[in-house]
Design a protein around this motif. Structure first.
Motif, PDB file in Angstrom:
ATOM      1  N   PRO A   2     -17.442   2.046  -3.359  1.00 17.97           N
ATOM      2  CA  PRO A   2     -16.591   1.930  -3.906  1.00 17.97           C
ATOM      3  C   PRO A   2     -15.164   1.529  -2.865  1.00 17.97           C
ATOM      4  O   PRO A   2     -13.802   1.554  -3.232  1.00 17.97           O
ATOM      5  N   TRP A   3     -15.179   2.153  -1.936  1.00 16.64           N
ATOM      6  CA  TRP A   3     -14.148   2.442  -0.323  1.00 16.64           C
ATOM      7  C   TRP A   3     -13.725   0.936  -0.333  1.00 16.64           C
ATOM      8  O   TRP A   3     -13.103   0.460  -0.124  1.00 16.64           O
ATOM      9  N   PHE A   4     -15.105   0.491  -0.167  1.00 13.34           N
ATOM     10  CA  PHE A   4     -15.061  -0.976   0.072  1.00 13.34           C
ATOM     11  C   PHE A   4     -14.611  -2.310  -0.310  1.00 13.34           C
ATOM     12  O   PHE A   4     -13.423  -2.370  -0.407  1.00 13.34           O
ATOM     13  N   SER A   5     -14.767  -2.034  -1.646  1.00 11.66           N
ATOM     14  CA  SER A   5     -14.105  -2.729  -3.008  1.00 11.66           C
ATOM     15  C   SER A   5     -12.344  -2.161  -2.843  1.00 11.66           C
ATOM     16  O   SER A   5     -11.474  -3.270  -3.022  1.00 11.66           O
ATOM     17  N   LEU A   6     -11.409  -0.668  -2.722  1.00 10.31           N
ATOM     18  CA  LEU A   6     -10.620  -0.334  -2.573  1.00 10.31           C
ATOM     19  C   LEU A   6      -9.600  -1.172  -1.800  1.00 10.31           C
ATOM     20  O   LEU A   6      -8.251  -1.602  -1.320  1.00 10.31           O
ATOM     21  N   VAL A   7     -10.445  -1.454  -0.523  1.00  7.01           N
ATOM     22  CA  VAL A   7      -9.759  -2.153   0.587  1.00  7.01           C
ATOM     23  C   VAL A   7      -9.948  -3.300   0.788  1.00  7.01           C
ATOM     24  O   VAL A   7      -8.817  -3.689   0.868  1.00  7.01           O
ATOM     25  N   VAL A   8     -10.952  -4.291  -0.372  1.00  8.71           N
ATOM     26  CA  VAL A   8     -10.743  -5.416   0.245  1.00  8.71           C
ATOM     27  C   VAL A   8      -9.592  -5.935  -1.695  1.00  8.71           C
ATOM     28  O   VAL A   8      -8.762  -6.761  -1.141  1.00  8.71           O
ATOM     29  N   ALA A   9      -9.711  -4.548  -2.799  1.00  8.88           N
ATOM     30  CA  ALA A   9      -8.057  -4.335  -3.695  1.00  8.88           C
ATOM     31  C   ALA A   9      -7.131  -4.468  -2.498  1.00  8.88           C
ATOM     32  O   ALA A   9      -6.263  -5.434  -2.895  1.00  8.88           O
ATOM     33  N   ALA A  10      -6.694  -3.656  -1.605  1.00 13.25           N
ATOM     34  CA  ALA A  10      -5.895  -3.655  -0.987  1.00 13.25           C
ATOM     35  C   ALA A  10      -5.300  -4.606  -0.056  1.00 13.25           C
ATOM     36  O   ALA A  10      -4.118  -5.402  -0.011  1.00 13.25           O
ATOM     37  N   GLY A  11      -6.095  -5.319   0.285  1.00 16.06           N
ATOM     38  CA  GLY A  11      -6.101  -6.583   1.161  1.00 16.06           C
ATOM     39  C   GLY A  11      -5.275  -7.835   0.434  1.00 16.06           C
ATOM     40  O   GLY A  11      -5.121  -9.170   0.231  1.00 16.06           O
ATOM     41  N   LEU A  12      -6.749  -8.162  -1.184  1.00 17.37           N
ATOM     42  CA  LEU A  12      -5.873  -8.979  -1.756  1.00 17.37           C
ATOM     43  C   LEU A  12      -4.617  -8.978  -2.073  1.00 17.37           C
ATOM     44  O   LEU A  12      -3.415  -9.628  -2.240  1.00 17.37           O
ATOM     45  N   VAL A  13      -4.305  -7.668  -2.672  1.00 19.26           N
ATOM     46  CA  VAL A  13      -2.803  -7.111  -3.094  1.00 19.26           C
ATOM     47  C   VAL A  13      -1.596  -8.102  -1.555  1.00 19.26           C
ATOM     48  O   VAL A  13      -0.875  -8.469  -2.127  1.00 19.26           O
ATOM     49  N   ALA A  14      -2.212  -7.232  -0.667  1.00 19.64           N
ATOM     50  CA  ALA A  14      -0.787  -7.603   0.234  1.00 19.64           C
ATOM     51  C   ALA A  14      -1.309  -9.185   0.679  1.00 19.64           C
ATOM     52  O   ALA A  14      -0.047  -9.550   1.193  1.00 19.64           O
ATOM     53  N   SER A  15      -2.351  -9.517   0.631  1.00 20.52           N
ATOM     54  CA  SER A  15      -2.151 -11.524   0.742  1.00 20.52           C
ATOM     55  C   SER A  15      -1.409 -11.824  -0.209  1.00 20.52           C
ATOM     56  O   SER A  15      -0.373 -12.646  -0.007  1.00 20.52           O
ATOM     57  N   LEU A  16      -1.109 -11.266  -1.569  1.00 23.64           N
ATOM     58  CA  LEU A  16      -0.537 -12.250  -2.769  1.00 23.64           C
ATOM     59  C   LEU A  16       1.031 -11.441  -2.281  1.00 23.64           C
ATOM     60  O   LEU A  16       1.537 -12.679  -2.468  1.00 23.64           O
ATOM     61  N   VAL A  17       1.345 -10.752  -1.709  1.00 24.24           N
ATOM     62  CA  VAL A  17       2.919 -10.323  -1.725  1.00 24.24           C
ATOM     63  C   VAL A  17       2.809 -11.132  -0.336  1.00 24.24           C
ATOM     64  O   VAL A  17       4.267 -11.849  -0.240  1.00 24.24           O
ATOM     65  N   ALA A  18       2.859 -10.810   0.847  1.00 20.69           N
ATOM     66  CA  ALA A  18       2.804 -11.959   1.533  1.00 20.69           C
ATOM     67  C   ALA A  18       3.072 -13.670   0.957  1.00 20.69           C
ATOM     68  O   ALA A  18       4.027 -14.096   1.948  1.00 20.69           O
ATOM     69  N   ALA A  19       1.832 -14.255   0.116  1.00 19.34           N
ATOM     70  CA  ALA A  19       1.824 -14.959  -0.293  1.00 19.34           C
ATOM     71  C   ALA A  19       3.134 -15.399  -1.085  1.00 19.34           C
ATOM     72  O   ALA A  19       4.345 -16.154  -1.238  1.00 19.34           O
ATOM     73  N   VAL A  20       3.946 -14.300  -2.207  1.00 19.95           N
ATOM     74  CA  VAL A  20       4.937 -14.439  -2.671  1.00 19.95           C
ATOM     75  C   VAL A  20       5.825 -14.775  -2.199  1.00 19.95           C
ATOM     76  O   VAL A  20       7.324 -15.488  -1.793  1.00 19.95           O
ATOM     77  N   ARG A  21       6.333 -14.021  -1.148  1.00 21.38           N
ATOM     78  CA  ARG A  21       7.263 -13.912  -0.032  1.00 21.38           C
ATOM     79  C   ARG A  21       7.666 -14.891   0.775  1.00 21.38           C
ATOM     80  O   ARG A  21       8.906 -15.482   0.926  1.00 21.38           O
ATOM     81  N   SER A  22       6.495 -16.037   1.278  1.00 18.36           N
ATOM     82  CA  SER A  22       5.907 -16.623   1.924  1.00 18.36           C
ATOM     83  C   SER A  22       6.502 -17.509   1.198  1.00 18.36           C
ATOM     84  O   SER A  22       6.786 -19.246   1.302  1.00 18.36           O
TER      85      SER A  22
END
Length: 246
Positions: free
Chosen positions: A10-30
């Protein structure tokens, strides 16, 4: 002691989810349309798999929903005039005889590796496979064919299609090949074979499928190679119903 952050936990799933959200935010901002499409599709497919596993949905439902996401979401994330760009990866490519020979070599090598692994490890079969033990032969055969065709379509569309195509427009093709290969390996940590061995095998194999997609300029050849691997996996699991060390 802190819980280990390992694939499949579950912790890995949370890390992946956080990474995807952060990547999406970065893509939107750029304001990177390719980045938004790639991350959004990857996040949506990941969500489909996590929810379906949590709710114990049949694998067929999981694959169909993920296919809907892969083929439906890019259109909703782009302007009308960019639809063609969003689906530029949907093409068979230009197969040649040398590349066709490479597909044969890849299928033979993959089959050999999977069969060797199964014979020496006596793998644990998934619950839905065990449940099919008393099913008629025609149903089992149909399930093998359907799994091979649709799972290959999903994974090739996602990794060698959306991710490879979109990442190549942001970075270099070589970088995109590595990224999609790593993502493919992580995606298969709980696959067949499972664990670190399966993740490495899938990652390396995914990289070569990506090379095949780039060289052929389409998904047809990697799709055929993927069908061969999935068919082998399906046959191994079905054969495993007859007992260990088949």
């Amino acid at each position: 002691m802190a819980a280990p952050v390992l694939p499949g936990t579950p912790w890995f799933s949370l890390v992946v989810a956080a990474g995807l959200v952060a990547s999406l935010v970065a893509a939107v901002r750029s304001r990177s349309a390719p980045g938004i499409r790639a991350v959004a599709v990857a996040a949506a497919v990941s969500a489909v798999f996590h929810v379906s596993i949590l709710l114990d949905w049949p694998p067929a439902v999981r694959i169909v929903l993920a296919l809907v996401v892969v083929f439906g979401l890019p259109a909703g994330l782009g302007r009308r005039q960019s639809i063609g760009t969003a689906y530029g990866w949907v093409e068979p490519g230009r197969p040649t005889w040398p590349l066709a020979a490479a597909v044969v070599v890849l299928i033979v090598g993959t089959t050999t590796a999977l069969v060797s692994w199964a014979r020496f490890t006596d793998p644990v079969l998934p619950g839905y496979v065990v449940a099919a033990k008393n099913s008629p032969l025609w149903q089992v055969a149909l399930a093998v064919i359907a799994f091979s065709l649709f799972n290959a379509a999903l994974e090739e569309s996602l990794f060698r299609g959306v991710l490879l195509d979109e990442m190549a427009t942001i970075w270099s093709v070589r970088a995109a090949l590595i990224v999609q290969g790593v993502a493919f390996g992580l995606f298969h940590f709980n696959g067949f074979p499972p664990g670190w061995t399966g993740m490495v095998m899938a990652g390396v194999w995914g990289y070569f499928l990506g090379v095949l997609r780039v060289r052929s300029r389409g998904l047809l050849l990697p799709y055929i190679a993927h069908i061969g691997a999935d068919a082998t996996i399906a046959v191994i699991t079905v054969a495993g119903l007859s007992g260990p060390h088949w």
